[in-house]
Design a protein around this motif. Structure first.
Motif, PDB file in Angstrom:
ATOM      1  N   VAL A 193       2.454  21.923 -53.748  1.00 61.03           N
ATOM      2  CA  VAL A 193       2.630  20.506 -53.453  1.00 61.03           C
ATOM      3  C   VAL A 193       2.028  20.292 -52.075  1.00 61.03           C
ATOM      4  CG1 VAL A 193       4.277  18.635 -53.109  1.00 61.03           C
ATOM      5  CG2 VAL A 193       4.756  20.425 -54.803  1.00 61.03           C
ATOM      6  N   MET A 194       0.985  19.476 -51.983  1.00 61.00           N
ATOM      7  CA  MET A 194       0.320  19.265 -50.708  1.00 61.00           C
ATOM      8  C   MET A 194       0.822  17.997 -50.037  1.00 61.00           C
ATOM      9  SD  MET A 194      -3.664  19.088 -49.558  1.00 61.00           S
ATOM     10  CE  MET A 194      -3.900  17.346 -49.786  1.00 61.00           C
ATOM     11  N   LEU A 195       1.133  18.135 -48.754  1.00 62.95           N
ATOM     12  CA  LEU A 195       1.539  16.997 -47.946  1.00 62.95           C
ATOM     13  C   LEU A 195       0.433  16.717 -46.939  1.00 62.95           C
ATOM     14  CD1 LEU A 195       5.250  17.957 -47.221  1.00 62.95           C
ATOM     15  CD2 LEU A 195       4.396  16.325 -48.904  1.00 62.95           C
ATOM     16  N   LYS A 196      -0.183  15.571 -47.054  1.00 57.58           N
ATOM     17  CA  LYS A 196      -1.186  15.116 -46.091  1.00 57.58           C
ATOM     18  C   LYS A 196      -0.421  14.378 -45.003  1.00 57.58           C
ATOM     19  CE  LYS A 196      -5.539  14.270 -44.931  1.00 57.58           C
ATOM     20  NZ  LYS A 196      -6.373  15.302 -44.390  1.00 57.58           N
ATOM     21  N   VAL A 197      -0.435  14.941 -43.789  1.00 58.26           N
ATOM     22  CA  VAL A 197       0.386  14.418 -42.704  1.00 58.26           C
ATOM     23  C   VAL A 197      -0.450  14.231 -41.439  1.00 58.26           C
ATOM     24  CG1 VAL A 197       2.478  15.465 -43.638  1.00 58.26           C
ATOM     25  CG2 VAL A 197       1.114  16.731 -41.966  1.00 58.26           C
ATOM     26  N   ASN A 198       0.093  13.486 -40.482  1.00 58.03           N
ATOM     27  CA  ASN A 198      -0.607  13.251 -39.226  1.00 58.03           C
ATOM     28  C   ASN A 198      -0.380  14.352 -38.188  1.00 58.03           C
ATOM     29  OD1 ASN A 198      -1.804  10.836 -40.004  1.00 58.03           O
ATOM     30  ND2 ASN A 198       0.014   9.653 -39.454  1.00 58.03           N
ATOM     31  N   ASP A 199       0.735  15.082 -38.291  1.00 54.59           N
ATOM     32  CA  ASP A 199       1.061  16.143 -37.341  1.00 54.59           C
ATOM     33  C   ASP A 199       1.490  17.382 -38.113  1.00 54.59           C
ATOM     34  OD1 ASP A 199       2.003  17.838 -35.351  1.00 54.59           O
ATOM     35  OD2 ASP A 199       3.130  16.284 -34.306  1.00 54.59           O
ATOM     36  N   ALA A 200       0.521  18.171 -38.545  1.00 55.03           N
ATOM     37  CA  ALA A 200       0.793  19.341 -39.379  1.00 55.03           C
ATOM     38  C   ALA A 200       1.739  20.319 -38.687  1.00 55.03           C
ATOM     39  CB  ALA A 200      -0.513  20.032 -39.761  1.00 55.03           C
ATOM     40  N   ASP A 201       1.561  20.505 -37.380  1.00 61.90           N
ATOM     41  CA  ASP A 201       2.401  21.468 -36.666  1.00 61.90           C
ATOM     42  C   ASP A 201       3.870  21.068 -36.688  1.00 61.90           C
ATOM     43  OD1 ASP A 201       0.575  23.619 -35.049  1.00 61.90           O
ATOM     44  OD2 ASP A 201      -0.491  21.740 -35.385  1.00 61.90           O
ATOM     45  N   ALA A 202       4.158  19.798 -36.489  1.00 57.48           N
ATOM     46  CA  ALA A 202       5.546  19.327 -36.498  1.00 57.48           C
ATOM     47  C   ALA A 202       6.154  19.474 -37.894  1.00 57.48           C
ATOM     48  CB  ALA A 202       5.629  17.884 -36.016  1.00 57.48           C
ATOM     49  N   TRP A 203       5.423  19.111 -38.925  1.00 57.50           N
ATOM     50  CA  TRP A 203       5.917  19.223 -40.298  1.00 57.50           C
ATOM     51  C   TRP A 203       6.152  20.689 -40.664  1.00 57.50           C
ATOM     52  CZ3 TRP A 203       6.864  15.707 -44.382  1.00 57.50           C
ATOM     53  CH2 TRP A 203       6.757  14.360 -44.019  1.00 57.50           C
ATOM     54  N   TYR A 204       5.219  21.541 -40.312  1.00 55.48           N
ATOM     55  CA  TYR A 204       5.319  22.965 -40.614  1.00 55.48           C
ATOM     56  C   TYR A 204       6.537  23.571 -39.913  1.00 55.48           C
ATOM     57  CZ  TYR A 204       3.313  27.580 -41.734  1.00 55.48           C
ATOM     58  OH  TYR A 204       3.076  28.839 -42.236  1.00 55.48           O
ATOM     59  N   LYS A 205       6.697  23.277 -38.637  1.00 54.49           N
ATOM     60  CA  LYS A 205       7.808  23.819 -37.853  1.00 54.49           C
ATOM     61  C   LYS A 205       9.152  23.356 -38.417  1.00 54.49           C
ATOM     62  CE  LYS A 205       9.724  24.102 -33.141  1.00 54.49           C
ATOM     63  NZ  LYS A 205      11.034  24.374 -33.661  1.00 54.49           N
ATOM     64  N   ARG A 206       9.269  22.056 -38.739  1.00 54.77           N
ATOM     65  CA  ARG A 206      10.529  21.543 -39.279  1.00 54.77           C
ATOM     66  C   ARG A 206      10.885  22.271 -40.577  1.00 54.77           C
ATOM     67  NH1 ARG A 206       9.980  15.833 -39.788  1.00 54.77           N
ATOM     68  NH2 ARG A 206       8.795  16.286 -41.653  1.00 54.77           N
ATOM     69  N   ALA A 207       9.889  22.492 -41.432  1.00 53.45           N
ATOM     70  CA  ALA A 207      10.140  23.158 -42.707  1.00 53.45           C
ATOM     71  C   ALA A 207      10.574  24.610 -42.499  1.00 53.45           C
ATOM     72  CB  ALA A 207       8.903  23.080 -43.587  1.00 53.45           C
ATOM     73  N   VAL A 208       9.916  25.316 -41.599  1.00 51.93           N
ATOM     74  CA  VAL A 208      10.298  26.702 -41.303  1.00 51.93           C
ATOM     75  C   VAL A 208      11.696  26.740 -40.695  1.00 51.93           C
ATOM     76  CG1 VAL A 208       9.778  28.704 -39.847  1.00 51.93           C
ATOM     77  CG2 VAL A 208       7.940  27.593 -41.137  1.00 51.93           C
ATOM     78  N   ASP A 209      11.969  25.843 -39.765  1.00 57.45           N
ATOM     79  CA  ASP A 209      13.294  25.784 -39.139  1.00 57.45           C
ATOM     80  C   ASP A 209      14.391  25.495 -40.167  1.00 57.45           C
ATOM     81  OD1 ASP A 209      12.129  26.299 -36.682  1.00 57.45           O
ATOM     82  OD2 ASP A 209      12.328  24.240 -35.940  1.00 57.45           O
ATOM     83  N   ALA A 210      14.059  24.743 -41.226  1.00 58.04           N
ATOM     84  CA  ALA A 210      15.039  24.412 -42.265  1.00 58.04           C
ATOM     85  C   ALA A 210      15.263  25.563 -43.237  1.00 58.04           C
ATOM     86  CB  ALA A 210      14.590  23.164 -43.025  1.00 58.04           C
ATOM     87  N   GLY A 211      14.320  26.516 -43.287  1.00 59.99           N
ATOM     88  CA  GLY A 211      14.503  27.661 -44.171  1.00 59.99           C
ATOM     89  C   GLY A 211      13.343  27.988 -45.083  1.00 59.99           C
ATOM     90  N   CYS A 212      12.206  27.302 -44.935  1.00 58.55           N
ATOM     91  CA  CYS A 212      11.016  27.669 -45.701  1.00 58.55           C
ATOM     92  C   CYS A 212      10.423  28.958 -45.128  1.00 58.55           C
ATOM     93  CB  CYS A 212       9.954  26.571 -45.635  1.00 58.55           C
ATOM     94  SG  CYS A 212      10.307  25.127 -46.650  1.00 58.55           S
ATOM     95  N   THR A 213       9.742  29.705 -45.964  1.00 53.62           N
ATOM     96  CA  THR A 213       9.066  30.929 -45.552  1.00 53.62           C
ATOM     97  C   THR A 213       7.588  30.625 -45.346  1.00 53.62           C
ATOM     98  OG1 THR A 213      10.608  32.244 -46.864  1.00 53.62           O
ATOM     99  CG2 THR A 213       8.528  33.300 -46.234  1.00 53.62           C
ATOM    100  N   ALA A 214       7.081  30.986 -44.186  1.00 55.27           N
ATOM    101  CA  ALA A 214       5.653  30.806 -43.912  1.00 55.27           C
ATOM    102  C   ALA A 214       4.873  31.828 -44.730  1.00 55.27           C
ATOM    103  CB  ALA A 214       5.377  30.988 -42.423  1.00 55.27           C
ATOM    104  N   ILE A 215       3.953  31.354 -45.569  1.00 52.97           N
ATOM    105  CA  ILE A 215       3.128  32.292 -46.339  1.00 52.97           C
ATOM    106  C   ILE A 215       1.665  32.228 -45.938  1.00 52.97           C
ATOM    107  CG2 ILE A 215       4.714  32.443 -48.287  1.00 52.97           C
ATOM    108  CD1 ILE A 215       2.942  30.534 -49.829  1.00 52.97           C
ATOM    109  N   MET A 216       1.265  31.156 -45.279  1.00 49.45           N
ATOM    110  CA  MET A 216      -0.075  31.034 -44.711  1.00 49.45           C
ATOM    111  C   MET A 216       0.081  30.236 -43.433  1.00 49.45           C
ATOM    112  SD  MET A 216      -3.399  29.066 -46.249  1.00 49.45           S
ATOM    113  CE  MET A 216      -4.650  30.239 -46.654  1.00 49.45           C
ATOM    114  N   PRO A 217      -0.152  30.867 -42.283  1.00 49.28           N
ATOM    115  CA  PRO A 217       0.042  30.134 -41.032  1.00 49.28           C
ATOM    116  C   PRO A 217      -0.929  28.964 -40.907  1.00 49.28           C
ATOM    117  CG  PRO A 217      -0.884  32.314 -40.621  1.00 49.28           C
ATOM    118  CD  PRO A 217      -0.615  32.227 -42.085  1.00 49.28           C
ATOM    119  N   LEU A 218      -0.505  27.961 -40.166  1.00 50.84           N
ATOM    120  CA  LEU A 218      -1.387  26.820 -39.914  1.00 50.84           C
ATOM    121  C   LEU A 218      -2.613  27.284 -39.145  1.00 50.84           C
ATOM    122  CD1 LEU A 218       0.976  23.931 -38.783  1.00 50.84           C
ATOM    123  CD2 LEU A 218      -0.546  23.916 -40.747  1.00 50.84           C
ATOM    124  N   GLU A 219      -3.765  26.817 -39.588  1.00 52.27           N
ATOM    125  CA  GLU A 219      -5.019  27.117 -38.896  1.00 52.27           C
ATOM    126  C   GLU A 219      -5.960  25.930 -39.032  1.00 52.27           C
ATOM    127  OE1 GLU A 219      -7.015  30.822 -39.708  1.00 52.27           O
ATOM    128  OE2 GLU A 219      -5.140  31.737 -40.374  1.00 52.27           O
TER     129      GLU A 219
END
Length: 137
Positions: A84-110
């Motif tokens: 499921v792709m989320l097109k967002v304005n601040d990828a870092d903030a969205w990624y961090k919030r998801a990881v902080d909530a309990g998602c597992t990082a499988i491909m780091p943001l680049e």
């Protein structure tokens, strides 16, 4: 369910994701924390704790969720072959919030060669979420 009036919230987005997971109510609650989802509708759970329908808004689009119902032809299966792709304005903030909530990082943001900032996460229900936003400069 006779006392329950089913709300009919508007469906948002051109393509709507409908996920079947083990624990749809918990998934709807988790998506509120991980992806700032807004709960639009929730059919009360049955006597086994399953719900046939939850509806959340994620990033301006509808995401529908239900539990598995093997007795109605919807057996448990592991999510595979999609994200499921989320097109967002601040990828870092969205990624961090998801990881902080309990998602597992499988491909780091680049910053990717195609001109976007992109990474992938897996939620506790096995669904892969792709975060896609503008390049970080």
């Amino acid at each position: 369910m006779s006392d329950y009036t089913y709300p009919n919230p508007p469906v948002k987005g051109g393509a709507v994701v409908y996920l079947s997971v083990d624990g749809a109510v918990k998934a709807a609650e988790f998506y509120q924390k991980a992806f700032a989802a807004e709960l639009a509708a929730l059919v009360p759970p049955d006597d086994k704790g399953r719900t046939m329908h939850a509806h959340v808004y994620v990033n301006g689009a509808s995401v529908m969720i239900s539990d598995f119902y093997p007795e109605h032809g919807h057996p448990p299966v592991a999510p595979a072959g999609f994200s499921v792709m989320l097109k967002v304005n601040d990828a870092d903030a969205w990624y961090k919030r998801a990881v902080d909530a309990g998602c597992t990082a499988i491909m780091p943001l680049e910053n990717m060669f195609w001109g976007d900032r992109y990474g992938q996460l897996k939620d506790p229900f096995g669904v892969i979420w792709a975060i896609n936003g503008p390049l970080l400069k």
